[in-house]
Scaffold this active site. Structure first.
Site, PDB file in Angstrom:
ATOM      1  N   ILE A   1       9.474   6.687  16.423  1.00  0.00           N
ATOM      2  CA  ILE A   1       8.959   7.427  15.260  1.00  0.00           C
ATOM      3  C   ILE A   1       7.710   8.219  15.654  1.00  0.00           C
ATOM      4  CG2 ILE A   1       8.191   7.276  12.846  1.00  0.00           C
ATOM      5  CD1 ILE A   1      11.013   6.174  13.208  1.00  0.00           C
TER       6      ILE A   1
ATOM      7  N   ASP B   1       5.345   0.562  11.831  1.00  0.00           N
ATOM      8  CA  ASP B   1       4.092  -0.057  11.378  1.00  0.00           C
ATOM      9  C   ASP B   1       3.966  -1.526  11.801  1.00  0.00           C
ATOM     10  OD1 ASP B   1       3.365   2.328  10.270  1.00  0.00           O
ATOM     11  OD2 ASP B   1       3.816   1.764   8.201  1.00  0.00           O
TER      12      ASP B   1
ATOM     13  N   ARG C   1      -4.053  10.443   4.864  1.00  0.00           N
ATOM     14  CA  ARG C   1      -2.954  11.408   4.886  1.00  0.00           C
ATOM     15  C   ARG C   1      -2.053  11.303   3.658  1.00  0.00           C
ATOM     16  NH1 ARG C   1      -1.848  14.097   9.366  1.00  0.00           N
ATOM     17  NH2 ARG C   1       0.243  14.376   8.545  1.00  0.00           N
TER      18      ARG C   1
ATOM     19  N   ARG D   1       1.321  14.451  13.298  1.00  0.00           N
ATOM     20  CA  ARG D   1       1.970  14.113  12.022  1.00  0.00           C
ATOM     21  C   ARG D   1       2.113  15.373  11.163  1.00  0.00           C
ATOM     22  NH1 ARG D   1      -0.594   8.776   9.570  1.00  0.00           N
ATOM     23  NH2 ARG D   1       1.326   8.785   8.350  1.00  0.00           N
ATOM     24  N   PRO D   2       3.088  16.204  11.517  1.00  0.00           N
ATOM     25  CA  PRO D   2       3.259  17.455  10.766  1.00  0.00           C
ATOM     26  C   PRO D   2       3.746  17.199   9.335  1.00  0.00           C
ATOM     27  CG  PRO D   2       5.083  17.135  12.285  1.00  0.00           C
ATOM     28  CD  PRO D   2       4.135  16.003  12.532  1.00  0.00           C
ATOM     29  N   VAL D   3       3.640  18.250   8.494  1.00  0.00           N
ATOM     30  CA  VAL D   3       4.155  18.128   7.120  1.00  0.00           C
ATOM     31  C   VAL D   3       5.189  19.227   6.841  1.00  0.00           C
ATOM     32  CG1 VAL D   3       2.169  16.921   6.128  1.00  0.00           C
ATOM     33  CG2 VAL D   3       2.171  19.417   6.173  1.00  0.00           C
ATOM     34  N   ASP D   4       5.770  19.775   7.921  1.00  0.00           N
ATOM     35  CA  ASP D   4       6.717  20.890   7.752  1.00  0.00           C
ATOM     36  C   ASP D   4       7.906  20.524   6.853  1.00  0.00           C
ATOM     37  OD1 ASP D   4       7.204  19.213  10.109  1.00  0.00           O
ATOM     38  OD2 ASP D   4       9.004  20.412  10.384  1.00  0.00           O
TER      39      ASP D   4
ATOM     40  N   ARG E   1      -8.362  -0.544   5.440  1.00  0.00           N
ATOM     41  CA  ARG E   1      -7.574   0.477   4.749  1.00  0.00           C
ATOM     42  C   ARG E   1      -6.231  -0.077   4.303  1.00  0.00           C
ATOM     43  NH1 ARG E   1      -6.206   5.010   8.200  1.00  0.00           N
ATOM     44  NH2 ARG E   1      -4.928   5.341   6.360  1.00  0.00           N
TER      45      ARG E   1
ATOM     46  N   LYS F   1       0.827  -1.218   0.000  1.00  0.00           N
ATOM     47  CA  LYS F   1       0.000   0.000   0.000  1.00  0.00           C
ATOM     48  C   LYS F   1       0.856   1.260   0.000  1.00  0.00           C
ATOM     49  CE  LYS F   1      -1.624   1.449   4.143  1.00  0.00           C
ATOM     50  NZ  LYS F   1      -1.303   2.846   4.519  1.00  0.00           N
ATOM     51  N   ASN F   2       1.847   1.289   0.883  1.00  0.00           N
ATOM     52  CA  ASN F   2       2.600   2.532   1.048  1.00  0.00           C
ATOM     53  C   ASN F   2       3.603   2.786  -0.070  1.00  0.00           C
ATOM     54  OD1 ASN F   2       1.136   3.105   3.272  1.00  0.00           O
ATOM     55  ND2 ASN F   2       2.712   2.536   4.769  1.00  0.00           N
TER      56      ASN F   2
ATOM     57  N   CYS G   1      -4.817  12.617  13.559  1.00  0.00           N
ATOM     58  CA  CYS G   1      -4.500  11.209  13.322  1.00  0.00           C
ATOM     59  C   CYS G   1      -4.374  10.479  14.648  1.00  0.00           C
ATOM     60  CB  CYS G   1      -3.197  11.125  12.545  1.00  0.00           C
ATOM     61  SG  CYS G   1      -2.747   9.467  12.124  1.00  0.00           S
TER      62      CYS G   1
HETATM   63  C1  EPZ Z   1       4.690   6.857   6.322  1.00  0.00           C
HETATM   64  O1  EPZ Z   1       4.004   7.960   6.876  1.00  0.00           O
HETATM   65  C2  EPZ Z   1       3.713   5.713   6.264  1.00  0.00           C
HETATM   66  N1  EPZ Z   1       2.591   6.093   5.413  1.00  0.00           N
HETATM   67  C3  EPZ Z   1       3.250   5.348   7.669  1.00  0.00           C
HETATM   68  O2  EPZ Z   1       2.426   4.200   7.584  1.00  0.00           O
HETATM   69  C4  EPZ Z   1       4.483   5.011   8.524  1.00  0.00           C
HETATM   70  O3  EPZ Z   1       4.075   4.783   9.841  1.00  0.00           O
HETATM   71  C5  EPZ Z   1       5.484   6.160   8.486  1.00  0.00           C
HETATM   72  O4  EPZ Z   1       5.813   6.490   7.103  1.00  0.00           O
HETATM   73  C6  EPZ Z   1       6.774   5.875   9.203  1.00  0.00           C
HETATM   74  O5  EPZ Z   1       7.401   4.755   8.622  1.00  0.00           O
HETATM   75  C7  EPZ Z   1       2.717   6.037   4.103  1.00  0.00           C
HETATM   76  O6  EPZ Z   1       3.741   5.678   3.555  1.00  0.00           O
HETATM   77  C8  EPZ Z   1       1.516   6.368   3.279  1.00  0.00           C
HETATM   78  P1  EPZ Z   1       7.010  10.128   8.145  1.00  0.00           P
HETATM   79  P2  EPZ Z   1       4.622   9.419   6.806  1.00  0.00           P
HETATM   80  O7  EPZ Z   1       6.875  11.451   7.439  1.00  0.00           O
HETATM   81  O8  EPZ Z   1       5.417   9.558   5.584  1.00  0.00           O
HETATM   82  C9  EPZ Z   1       7.909  13.276  11.615  1.00  0.00           C
HETATM   83  C10 EPZ Z   1       0.518   2.887   7.980  1.00  0.00           C
HETATM   84  O9  EPZ Z   1       0.094   2.344   9.024  1.00  0.00           O
HETATM   85  N2  EPZ Z   1       7.683  14.281  10.577  1.00  0.00           N
HETATM   86  O10 EPZ Z   1       8.092   9.233   7.693  1.00  0.00           O
HETATM   87  O11 EPZ Z   1       3.525  10.382   7.036  1.00  0.00           O
HETATM   88  C11 EPZ Z   1       6.655  12.479  11.926  1.00  0.00           C
HETATM   89  O12 EPZ Z   1       5.828  13.163  12.860  1.00  0.00           O
HETATM   90  C12 EPZ Z   1       1.046   4.305   8.005  1.00  0.00           C
HETATM   91  O13 EPZ Z   1       0.528   2.313   6.879  1.00  0.00           O
HETATM   92  C13 EPZ Z   1       7.981  15.600  10.852  1.00  0.00           C
HETATM   93  O14 EPZ Z   1       8.410  15.966  11.944  1.00  0.00           O
HETATM   94  O15 EPZ Z   1       5.604   9.398   8.058  1.00  0.00           O
HETATM   95  C14 EPZ Z   1       7.222  11.193  12.451  1.00  0.00           C
HETATM   96  O16 EPZ Z   1       7.611  11.372  13.780  1.00  0.00           O
HETATM   97  C15 EPZ Z   1       0.797   4.985   9.309  1.00  0.00           C
HETATM   98  N3  EPZ Z   1       7.749  16.530   9.864  1.00  0.00           N
HETATM   99  C16 EPZ Z   1       8.475  10.993  11.597  1.00  0.00           C
HETATM  100  O17 EPZ Z   1       8.806  12.300  11.101  1.00  0.00           O
HETATM  101  C17 EPZ Z   1       7.290  16.186   8.635  1.00  0.00           C
HETATM  102  O18 EPZ Z   1       7.121  17.064   7.776  1.00  0.00           O
HETATM  103  C18 EPZ Z   1       8.308  10.037  10.421  1.00  0.00           C
HETATM  104  O19 EPZ Z   1       7.130  10.384   9.695  1.00  0.00           O
HETATM  105  C19 EPZ Z   1       7.031  14.834   8.369  1.00  0.00           C
HETATM  106  C20 EPZ Z   1       7.233  13.897   9.355  1.00  0.00           C
END
Ligand code: EPZ
Length: 423
Positions: free
Chosen positions: A331, A309, A94, A123-126, A401, A22-23, A118
Protein backbone atom coordinates in the site's frame (compact mmCIF):
# COMPACT_ATOMS: atom_id res chain seq x y z
CA UNK A 1 6.88 16.98 24.84
CA UNK A 2 6.07 13.60 26.34
CA UNK A 3 8.08 10.41 26.00
CA UNK A 4 7.14 6.84 26.85
CA UNK A 5 9.40 4.73 29.01
CA UNK A 6 8.92 0.98 28.64
CA UNK A 7 10.73 -1.68 30.64
CA UNK A 8 10.61 -4.97 28.80
CA UNK A 9 10.52 -8.56 29.86
CA UNK A 10 7.05 -9.14 31.21
CA UNK A 11 4.35 -11.34 29.67
CA UNK A 12 1.16 -9.41 29.16
CA UNK A 13 -1.87 -10.98 30.76
CA UNK A 14 -5.47 -9.85 31.18
CA UNK A 15 -8.37 -8.20 29.45
CA UNK A 16 -8.67 -4.78 27.75
CA UNK A 17 -11.19 -3.01 25.54
CA UNK A 18 -10.38 -1.39 22.22
CA UNK A 19 -11.78 2.12 21.76
CA UNK A 20 -13.86 3.34 18.83
CA UNK A 21 -12.17 3.44 15.44
CA UNK A 22 -10.39 6.71 14.67
CA UNK A 23 -10.46 6.10 10.95
CA UNK A 24 -14.20 5.43 10.99
CA UNK A 25 -14.96 8.40 13.23
CA UNK A 26 -13.06 11.01 11.18
CA UNK A 27 -15.01 10.75 7.88
CA UNK A 28 -18.24 10.18 9.83
CA UNK A 29 -17.67 13.47 11.64
CA UNK A 30 -17.20 15.14 8.23
CA UNK A 31 -20.60 13.75 7.18
CA UNK A 32 -22.17 16.19 9.65
CA UNK A 33 -21.69 18.86 6.94
CA UNK A 34 -24.33 16.99 4.90
CA UNK A 35 -26.89 16.70 7.70
CA UNK A 36 -29.86 18.99 8.07
CA UNK A 37 -30.31 17.93 11.68
CA UNK A 38 -28.14 17.11 14.70
CA UNK A 39 -25.91 14.07 14.80
CA UNK A 40 -25.05 12.03 17.89
CA UNK A 41 -21.99 9.78 17.69
CA UNK A 42 -21.25 7.16 20.31
CA UNK A 43 -17.94 5.41 20.95
CA UNK A 44 -15.83 8.22 19.45
CA UNK A 45 -12.30 7.86 20.84
CA UNK A 46 -10.76 10.78 22.70
CA UNK A 47 -7.75 11.43 20.48
CA UNK A 48 -5.74 14.28 19.09
CA UNK A 49 -6.96 13.61 15.51
CA UNK A 50 -10.59 13.70 16.66
CA UNK A 51 -10.00 17.05 18.37
CA UNK A 52 -8.30 18.33 15.20
CA UNK A 53 -11.28 17.28 13.07
CA UNK A 54 -13.62 18.99 15.57
CA UNK A 55 -11.56 22.18 15.21
CA UNK A 56 -11.71 21.94 11.41
CA UNK A 57 -15.47 21.41 11.44
CA UNK A 58 -15.80 24.36 13.83
CA UNK A 59 -14.13 26.54 11.18
CA UNK A 60 -16.67 25.26 8.67
CA UNK A 61 -19.70 26.23 10.74
CA UNK A 62 -20.37 22.88 12.42
CA UNK A 63 -20.84 22.95 16.19
CA UNK A 64 -19.04 19.98 17.79
CA UNK A 65 -19.40 19.22 21.46
CA UNK A 66 -18.46 16.26 23.67
CA UNK A 67 -21.40 15.60 26.03
CA UNK A 68 -19.92 15.20 29.46
CA UNK A 69 -22.47 12.80 30.92
CA UNK A 70 -22.39 10.25 28.07
CA UNK A 71 -19.08 10.95 26.30
CA UNK A 72 -21.07 11.17 23.03
CA UNK A 73 -20.03 13.60 20.33
CA UNK A 74 -22.81 15.97 19.23
CA UNK A 75 -22.47 17.68 15.86
CA UNK A 76 -24.72 20.18 14.15
CA UNK A 77 -24.14 22.28 11.05
CA UNK A 78 -25.11 25.83 12.05
CA UNK A 79 -23.72 28.00 9.27
CA UNK A 80 -22.82 27.28 5.66
CA UNK A 81 -20.98 30.54 5.05
CA UNK A 82 -17.41 29.39 5.73
CA UNK A 83 -16.18 26.62 3.43
CA UNK A 84 -12.41 27.02 3.74
CA UNK A 85 -10.29 24.23 5.27
CA UNK A 86 -7.01 25.98 6.08
CA UNK A 87 -3.48 24.64 5.64
CA UNK A 88 -2.74 25.29 9.33
CA UNK A 89 -5.09 22.41 10.21
CA UNK A 90 -4.74 20.24 7.08
CA UNK A 91 -0.98 19.92 7.44
CA UNK A 92 -1.40 18.22 10.82
CA UNK A 93 -4.04 15.69 9.73
CA UNK A 94 -4.59 14.33 6.25
CA UNK A 95 -8.06 13.00 7.05
CA UNK A 96 -9.22 16.64 6.90
CA UNK A 97 -9.53 16.01 3.15
CA UNK A 98 -12.78 14.18 3.98
CA UNK A 99 -14.59 17.52 4.27
CA UNK A 100 -14.12 18.14 0.53
CA UNK A 101 -16.85 15.80 -0.78
CA UNK A 102 -19.50 16.92 1.74
CA UNK A 103 -18.72 20.63 1.21
CA UNK A 104 -19.00 20.33 -2.57
CA UNK A 105 -22.19 18.28 -2.44
CA UNK A 106 -24.02 20.33 0.18
CA UNK A 107 -22.70 23.86 -0.36
CA UNK A 108 -21.49 23.86 -3.97
CA UNK A 109 -18.25 25.51 -2.97
CA UNK A 110 -15.10 24.55 -1.08
CA UNK A 111 -11.51 25.62 -0.63
CA UNK A 112 -9.59 22.79 0.98
CA UNK A 113 -5.85 22.93 1.48
CA UNK A 114 -3.85 20.06 0.00
CA UNK A 115 -2.65 18.10 3.00
CA UNK A 116 1.13 18.20 2.48
CA UNK A 117 3.95 15.75 3.21
CA UNK A 118 3.75 12.56 5.23
CA UNK A 119 6.33 10.35 6.92
CA UNK A 120 4.85 7.14 5.51
CA UNK A 121 5.48 8.18 1.89
CA UNK A 122 3.69 9.71 -1.04
CA UNK A 123 -0.03 10.19 -0.44
CA UNK A 124 -1.67 11.76 -3.48
CA UNK A 125 -5.35 12.73 -3.63
CA UNK A 126 -5.78 12.42 -7.41
CA UNK A 127 -8.45 9.71 -7.05
CA UNK A 128 -10.54 11.92 -4.74
CA UNK A 129 -10.41 14.64 -7.39
CA UNK A 130 -11.11 12.19 -10.22
CA UNK A 131 -14.29 10.97 -8.51
CA UNK A 132 -15.57 14.43 -7.66
CA UNK A 133 -14.86 15.68 -11.19
CA UNK A 134 -16.77 12.71 -12.59
CA UNK A 135 -19.75 13.88 -10.52
CA UNK A 136 -19.53 17.28 -12.19
CA UNK A 137 -17.52 19.38 -9.72
CA UNK A 138 -15.12 21.94 -11.22
CA UNK A 139 -11.83 21.63 -9.36
CA UNK A 140 -8.70 23.78 -9.62
CA UNK A 141 -5.52 23.76 -7.61
CA UNK A 142 -4.64 27.32 -6.56
CA UNK A 143 -1.96 28.39 -4.08
CA UNK A 144 -1.90 24.95 -2.46
CA UNK A 145 -5.69 24.74 -2.17
CA UNK A 146 -8.26 22.62 -3.99
CA UNK A 147 -10.88 25.12 -5.11
CA UNK A 148 -14.13 23.36 -5.92
CA UNK A 149 -17.35 24.69 -7.42
CA UNK A 150 -20.48 23.07 -8.74
CA UNK A 151 -24.23 23.35 -9.11
CA UNK A 152 -26.01 20.09 -8.29
CA UNK A 153 -23.72 17.08 -8.75
CA UNK A 154 -24.86 14.43 -11.24
CA UNK A 155 -24.68 10.69 -10.77
CA UNK A 156 -22.37 8.74 -13.05
CA UNK A 157 -20.25 5.57 -13.29
CA UNK A 158 -16.66 5.75 -12.18
CA UNK A 159 -13.64 3.56 -11.50
CA UNK A 160 -11.78 4.55 -8.34
CA UNK A 161 -8.91 2.03 -8.37
CA UNK A 162 -5.35 3.35 -8.36
CA UNK A 163 -1.85 1.90 -8.69
CA UNK A 164 -2.01 0.59 -5.09
CA UNK A 165 -5.60 -0.58 -5.13
CA UNK A 166 -8.64 1.24 -3.80
CA UNK A 167 -8.57 4.42 -1.74
CA UNK A 168 -10.15 4.52 1.71
CA UNK A 169 -10.69 8.25 2.29
CA UNK A 170 -11.12 8.75 -1.48
CA UNK A 171 -14.08 6.35 -1.46
CA UNK A 172 -15.44 8.12 1.64
CA UNK A 173 -15.16 11.53 -0.01
CA UNK A 174 -16.78 10.52 -3.28
CA UNK A 175 -19.52 8.53 -1.52
CA UNK A 176 -20.40 11.52 0.66
CA UNK A 177 -20.75 13.61 -2.51
CA UNK A 178 -22.66 10.99 -4.52
CA UNK A 179 -25.41 10.61 -1.91
CA UNK A 180 -26.67 14.11 -2.74
CA UNK A 181 -26.06 13.91 -6.53
CA UNK A 182 -28.96 13.78 -8.94
CA UNK A 183 -29.48 10.23 -10.22
CA UNK A 184 -27.48 7.07 -9.87
CA UNK A 185 -23.75 6.78 -9.15
CA UNK A 186 -21.80 3.54 -9.48
CA UNK A 187 -18.39 3.47 -7.79
CA UNK A 188 -16.27 0.57 -9.07
CA UNK A 189 -13.18 -0.50 -7.11
CA UNK A 190 -14.53 1.17 -3.99
CA UNK A 191 -12.60 0.50 -0.78
CA UNK A 192 -14.22 -2.27 1.30
CA UNK A 193 -12.56 -1.40 4.62
CA UNK A 194 -14.82 -1.70 7.69
CA UNK A 195 -14.39 2.05 8.25
CA UNK A 196 -15.92 2.79 4.81
CA UNK A 197 -18.74 0.35 5.59
CA UNK A 198 -19.39 2.18 8.86
CA UNK A 199 -19.62 5.52 7.04
CA UNK A 200 -22.01 4.04 4.47
CA UNK A 201 -24.24 2.70 7.25
CA UNK A 202 -24.34 6.11 8.91
CA UNK A 203 -25.26 7.74 5.58
CA UNK A 204 -28.11 5.25 5.14
CA UNK A 205 -29.38 6.20 8.62
CA UNK A 206 -29.31 9.83 7.46
CA UNK A 207 -31.53 8.92 4.51
CA UNK A 208 -29.07 7.97 1.76
CA UNK A 209 -29.73 5.09 -0.64
CA UNK A 210 -26.58 2.95 -0.96
CA UNK A 211 -26.40 -0.64 -2.20
CA UNK A 212 -23.37 -2.94 -2.13
CA UNK A 213 -21.96 -1.79 1.22
CA UNK A 214 -18.79 -3.79 1.96
CA UNK A 215 -18.28 -4.72 -1.70
CA UNK A 216 -16.05 -3.02 -4.30
CA UNK A 217 -19.15 -1.86 -6.22
CA UNK A 218 -21.23 0.79 -4.52
CA UNK A 219 -24.48 1.85 -6.16
CA UNK A 220 -25.91 5.12 -4.90
CA UNK A 221 -29.29 6.65 -5.75
CA UNK A 222 -28.97 10.35 -5.00
CA UNK A 223 -31.48 11.99 -2.64
CA UNK A 224 -32.45 15.65 -2.20
CA UNK A 225 -31.51 15.99 1.44
CA UNK A 226 -30.18 14.13 4.48
CA UNK A 227 -31.24 14.35 8.10
CA UNK A 228 -29.35 13.93 11.35
CA UNK A 229 -28.75 10.52 12.88
CA UNK A 230 -27.44 8.63 15.90
CA UNK A 231 -24.63 6.18 15.31
CA UNK A 232 -22.17 4.04 17.27
CA UNK A 233 -18.67 3.98 15.79
CA UNK A 234 -17.22 0.49 15.22
CA UNK A 235 -14.35 -0.66 17.45
CA UNK A 236 -10.83 0.15 16.27
CA UNK A 237 -9.45 -2.95 14.53
CA UNK A 238 -5.98 -1.42 14.35
CA UNK A 239 -5.84 -0.71 18.08
CA UNK A 240 -7.26 -4.17 18.80
CA UNK A 241 -4.69 -5.74 16.47
CA UNK A 242 -1.88 -3.80 18.11
CA UNK A 243 -2.92 -5.06 21.56
CA UNK A 244 -3.22 -8.65 20.30
CA UNK A 245 0.25 -8.51 18.79
CA UNK A 246 1.66 -7.01 21.99
CA UNK A 247 0.19 -10.03 23.78
CA UNK A 248 1.65 -12.55 21.33
CA UNK A 249 5.02 -10.79 21.16
CA UNK A 250 5.47 -11.04 24.93
CA UNK A 251 4.39 -14.67 25.13
CA UNK A 252 1.30 -13.55 26.99
CA UNK A 253 -2.40 -14.28 27.31
CA UNK A 254 -4.50 -11.29 26.30
CA UNK A 255 -8.21 -10.86 25.75
CA UNK A 256 -9.28 -7.84 23.71
CA UNK A 257 -12.92 -6.75 23.86
CA UNK A 258 -14.12 -4.76 20.86
CA UNK A 259 -12.10 -6.89 18.45
CA UNK A 260 -14.31 -7.99 15.59
CA UNK A 261 -13.22 -11.33 14.14
CA UNK A 262 -14.24 -10.53 10.56
CA UNK A 263 -12.35 -7.24 10.65
CA UNK A 264 -9.17 -8.95 11.86
CA UNK A 265 -9.14 -12.17 9.89
CA UNK A 266 -5.82 -11.56 8.11
CA UNK A 267 -4.11 -10.77 11.41
CA UNK A 268 -5.61 -13.83 13.09
CA UNK A 269 -4.01 -16.00 10.39
CA UNK A 270 -0.62 -14.36 10.82
CA UNK A 271 -0.81 -14.89 14.59
CA UNK A 272 -1.78 -18.54 14.13
CA UNK A 273 0.98 -19.13 11.56
CA UNK A 274 3.39 -17.64 14.08
CA UNK A 275 2.30 -20.27 16.60
CA UNK A 276 -0.12 -18.33 18.79
CA UNK A 277 -3.50 -19.72 19.82
CA UNK A 278 -6.32 -17.36 18.82
CA UNK A 279 -9.98 -17.77 19.78
CA UNK A 280 -13.04 -15.55 19.66
CA UNK A 281 -16.42 -15.17 21.29
CA UNK A 282 -18.71 -12.42 19.96
CA UNK A 283 -16.62 -9.25 19.64
CA UNK A 284 -13.82 -10.52 21.86
CA UNK A 285 -10.57 -12.12 20.72
CA UNK A 286 -8.13 -13.95 22.96
CA UNK A 287 -4.51 -14.59 21.98
CA UNK A 288 -2.13 -16.92 23.85
CA UNK A 289 1.50 -17.50 23.00
CA UNK A 290 4.27 -19.48 24.64
CA UNK A 291 7.99 -19.17 24.09
CA UNK A 292 9.40 -18.14 20.74
CA UNK A 293 7.09 -17.35 17.82
CA UNK A 294 7.74 -18.78 14.34
CA UNK A 295 8.65 -16.52 11.41
CA UNK A 296 5.82 -15.61 9.02
CA UNK A 297 5.69 -13.79 5.69
CA UNK A 298 3.28 -10.85 5.73
CA UNK A 299 2.01 -8.85 2.74
CA UNK A 300 -0.11 -5.76 3.25
CA UNK A 301 -3.13 -5.41 0.97
CA UNK A 302 -6.47 -3.58 0.92
CA UNK A 303 -9.19 -5.13 3.13
CA UNK A 304 -9.67 -8.05 3.73
CA UNK A 305 -5.90 -8.35 3.30
CA UNK A 306 -3.39 -7.63 6.05
CA UNK A 307 -3.70 -3.91 6.92
CA UNK A 308 -0.78 -1.59 6.27
CA UNK A 309 -1.66 0.07 9.59
CA UNK A 310 -0.54 -3.14 11.37
CA UNK A 311 2.62 -3.73 9.32
CA UNK A 312 5.06 -1.97 11.66
CA UNK A 313 3.63 -3.72 14.73
CA UNK A 314 3.88 -7.12 12.97
CA UNK A 315 7.49 -6.40 12.13
CA UNK A 316 8.27 -5.62 15.77
CA UNK A 317 6.54 -8.83 16.87
CA UNK A 318 8.55 -10.90 14.39
CA UNK A 319 11.97 -9.47 15.31
CA UNK A 320 12.42 -12.30 17.85
CA UNK A 321 10.67 -15.05 15.86
CA UNK A 322 12.47 -18.23 14.95
CA UNK A 323 13.60 -17.90 11.31
CA UNK A 324 13.27 -15.30 8.57
CA UNK A 325 10.11 -13.29 7.89
CA UNK A 326 9.58 -11.27 4.72
CA UNK A 327 7.27 -8.31 5.15
CA UNK A 328 6.05 -6.79 1.89
CA UNK A 329 4.31 -3.42 1.81
CA UNK A 330 1.88 -3.12 -1.11
CA UNK A 331 0.00 0.00 0.00
CA UNK A 332 2.75 2.43 1.01
CA UNK A 333 6.04 1.12 -0.46
CA UNK A 334 8.10 3.52 1.71
CA UNK A 335 6.39 2.85 5.03
CA UNK A 336 9.52 1.55 6.76
CA UNK A 337 10.65 4.40 9.02
CA UNK A 338 10.54 1.99 11.97
CA UNK A 339 13.22 -0.31 10.49
CA UNK A 340 16.15 1.86 11.57
CA UNK A 341 14.73 2.44 15.06
CA UNK A 342 14.08 -1.29 15.58
CA UNK A 343 17.68 -1.82 14.45
CA UNK A 344 18.83 0.43 17.30
CA UNK A 345 17.30 -2.12 19.65
CA UNK A 346 19.18 -5.02 18.07
CA UNK A 347 16.63 -6.19 15.47
CA UNK A 348 18.16 -7.65 12.31
CA UNK A 349 16.14 -6.20 9.44
CA UNK A 350 17.22 -5.57 5.87
CA UNK A 351 15.06 -3.39 3.66
CA UNK A 352 14.79 -4.44 0.03
CA UNK A 353 12.59 -2.19 -2.11
CA UNK A 354 9.06 -2.45 -0.78
CA UNK A 355 9.95 -5.39 1.46
CA UNK A 356 11.83 -5.92 4.70
CA UNK A 357 13.61 -9.16 5.54
CA UNK A 358 13.52 -9.82 9.27
CA UNK A 359 16.05 -12.31 10.66
CA UNK A 360 14.76 -13.40 14.04
CA UNK A 361 17.16 -12.63 16.86
CA UNK A 362 17.17 -14.04 20.39
CA UNK A 363 17.26 -10.74 22.16
CA UNK A 364 16.40 -7.08 21.78
CA UNK A 365 17.89 -4.54 24.13
CA UNK A 366 16.19 -1.38 25.30
CA UNK A 367 17.41 1.87 23.76
CA UNK A 368 16.38 5.49 23.25
CA UNK A 369 14.35 5.57 20.02
CA UNK A 370 12.27 8.08 18.15
CA UNK A 371 8.68 7.75 16.88
CA UNK A 372 8.30 8.82 13.25
CA UNK A 373 4.60 8.21 12.68
CA UNK A 374 1.57 6.77 14.41
CA UNK A 375 1.93 3.05 13.70
CA UNK A 376 5.74 3.10 13.85
CA UNK A 377 5.33 4.43 17.41
CA UNK A 378 3.12 1.49 18.30
CA UNK A 379 5.75 -0.86 16.87
CA UNK A 380 8.40 0.70 19.11
CA UNK A 381 6.17 0.21 22.15
CA UNK A 382 5.81 -3.50 21.28
CA UNK A 383 9.57 -3.81 20.74
CA UNK A 384 10.13 -2.07 24.08
CA UNK A 385 7.93 -4.67 25.80
CA UNK A 386 10.01 -7.46 24.18
CA UNK A 387 13.41 -5.94 24.95
CA UNK A 388 15.73 -6.37 27.91
CA UNK A 389 15.96 -3.21 29.97
CA UNK A 390 14.54 0.20 29.32
CA UNK A 391 13.37 1.79 26.07
CA UNK A 392 12.58 5.49 25.90
CA UNK A 393 10.40 6.47 22.95
CA UNK A 394 10.42 10.17 22.19
CA UNK A 395 7.99 12.20 20.06
CA UNK A 396 5.01 10.16 21.21
CA UNK A 397 2.59 12.85 20.10
CA UNK A 398 2.35 10.59 17.05
CA UNK A 399 1.08 7.80 19.29
CA UNK A 400 -1.48 10.11 20.90
CA UNK A 401 -2.97 10.86 17.48
CA UNK A 402 -4.35 7.33 17.23
CA UNK A 403 -4.23 5.44 20.54
CA UNK A 404 -6.38 6.40 23.50
CA UNK A 405 -4.31 6.15 26.68
CA UNK A 406 -2.42 3.12 25.43
CA UNK A 407 -0.04 3.19 28.39
CA UNK A 408 -2.99 2.66 30.75
CA UNK A 409 -4.29 -0.25 28.71
CA UNK A 410 -0.88 -1.91 28.56
CA UNK A 411 -0.24 -1.25 32.25
CA UNK A 412 -3.55 -2.96 33.02
CA UNK A 413 -2.12 -6.01 31.23
CA UNK A 414 0.95 -5.92 33.47
CA UNK A 415 3.35 -3.88 31.32
CA UNK A 416 5.86 -1.59 32.96
CA UNK A 417 5.23 1.57 30.98
CA UNK A 418 4.93 5.21 31.90
CA UNK A 419 4.64 8.59 30.26
CA UNK A 420 7.27 11.15 31.22
CA UNK A 421 7.95 14.76 30.29
CA UNK A 422 10.91 15.00 27.96
CA UNK A 423 13.60 17.47 28.95
C1 EPZ B 1 -6.44 5.59 5.08
O1 EPZ B 1 -5.64 6.58 4.47
C2 EPZ B 1 -6.11 5.59 6.55
N1 EPZ B 1 -6.42 6.90 7.10
C3 EPZ B 1 -4.64 5.24 6.75
O2 EPZ B 1 -4.40 5.14 8.14
C4 EPZ B 1 -4.36 3.87 6.10
O3 EPZ B 1 -3.00 3.59 6.19
C5 EPZ B 1 -4.79 3.89 4.64
O4 EPZ B 1 -6.19 4.31 4.53
C6 EPZ B 1 -4.66 2.56 3.95
O5 EPZ B 1 -5.46 1.60 4.61
C7 EPZ B 1 -7.67 7.20 7.39
O6 EPZ B 1 -8.59 6.43 7.22
C8 EPZ B 1 -7.93 8.53 8.02
P1 EPZ B 1 -5.67 5.38 0.74
P2 EPZ B 1 -5.94 7.08 2.99
O7 EPZ B 1 -6.25 6.53 -0.04
O8 EPZ B 1 -7.37 6.99 2.73
C9 EPZ B 1 -2.83 5.57 -3.08
C10 EPZ B 1 -3.28 5.55 10.17
O9 EPZ B 1 -2.16 5.17 10.58
N2 EPZ B 1 -3.68 6.70 -3.49
O10 EPZ B 1 -6.54 4.20 0.93
O11 EPZ B 1 -5.27 8.38 2.81
C11 EPZ B 1 -2.05 5.87 -1.82
O12 EPZ B 1 -0.85 6.58 -2.11
C12 EPZ B 1 -3.45 6.05 8.75
O13 EPZ B 1 -4.29 5.54 10.88
C13 EPZ B 1 -3.53 7.22 -4.76
O14 EPZ B 1 -2.70 6.79 -5.56
O15 EPZ B 1 -5.19 5.96 2.14
C14 EPZ B 1 -1.81 4.49 -1.27
O16 EPZ B 1 -0.76 3.90 -1.95
C15 EPZ B 1 -2.15 6.22 8.04
N3 EPZ B 1 -4.33 8.28 -5.11
C16 EPZ B 1 -3.11 3.76 -1.62
O17 EPZ B 1 -3.68 4.49 -2.71
C17 EPZ B 1 -5.27 8.79 -4.28
O18 EPZ B 1 -5.97 9.74 -4.66
C18 EPZ B 1 -4.12 3.66 -0.49
O19 EPZ B 1 -4.30 4.95 0.09
C19 EPZ B 1 -5.42 8.22 -3.01
C20 EPZ B 1 -4.61 7.18 -2.63
Amino acid sequence: MDAMVVTGGCRLKGRVRASGAKNAALPIMAASILAEGPMRLKNVPDLMDIRTMARLLGQLGVRVEREESSGDLLLESRSERRSVAPYSIMRTMRAGICVLGPLVARRGFAEVSLPGGCAIGDRPVDLHLKGLRALGARLDIKHGYIVARCRRLRGTEMYLGGPFGSTVTGTANVLMAAVLAKGQTVIESAACEPEVQDLARLLVKMGADIQGIGSPRLVVEGVDGLGGAEHTIIPDRIEAGTLLMAGAATGGDVVVEGARWNDLFALVHVLRDAGAVVEHFDDTIRVRARGTLRSVDVTTLPFPGFPTDLQAQAMAMLTKADGISVITEKIYPDRFMHVAELGRMGARIRKEGNAAVVHGTRRLSGAPVMASDLRASAALVIAGLMAEGRTTISRIYHLDRGYERIERKLAALGATIRRVKEK
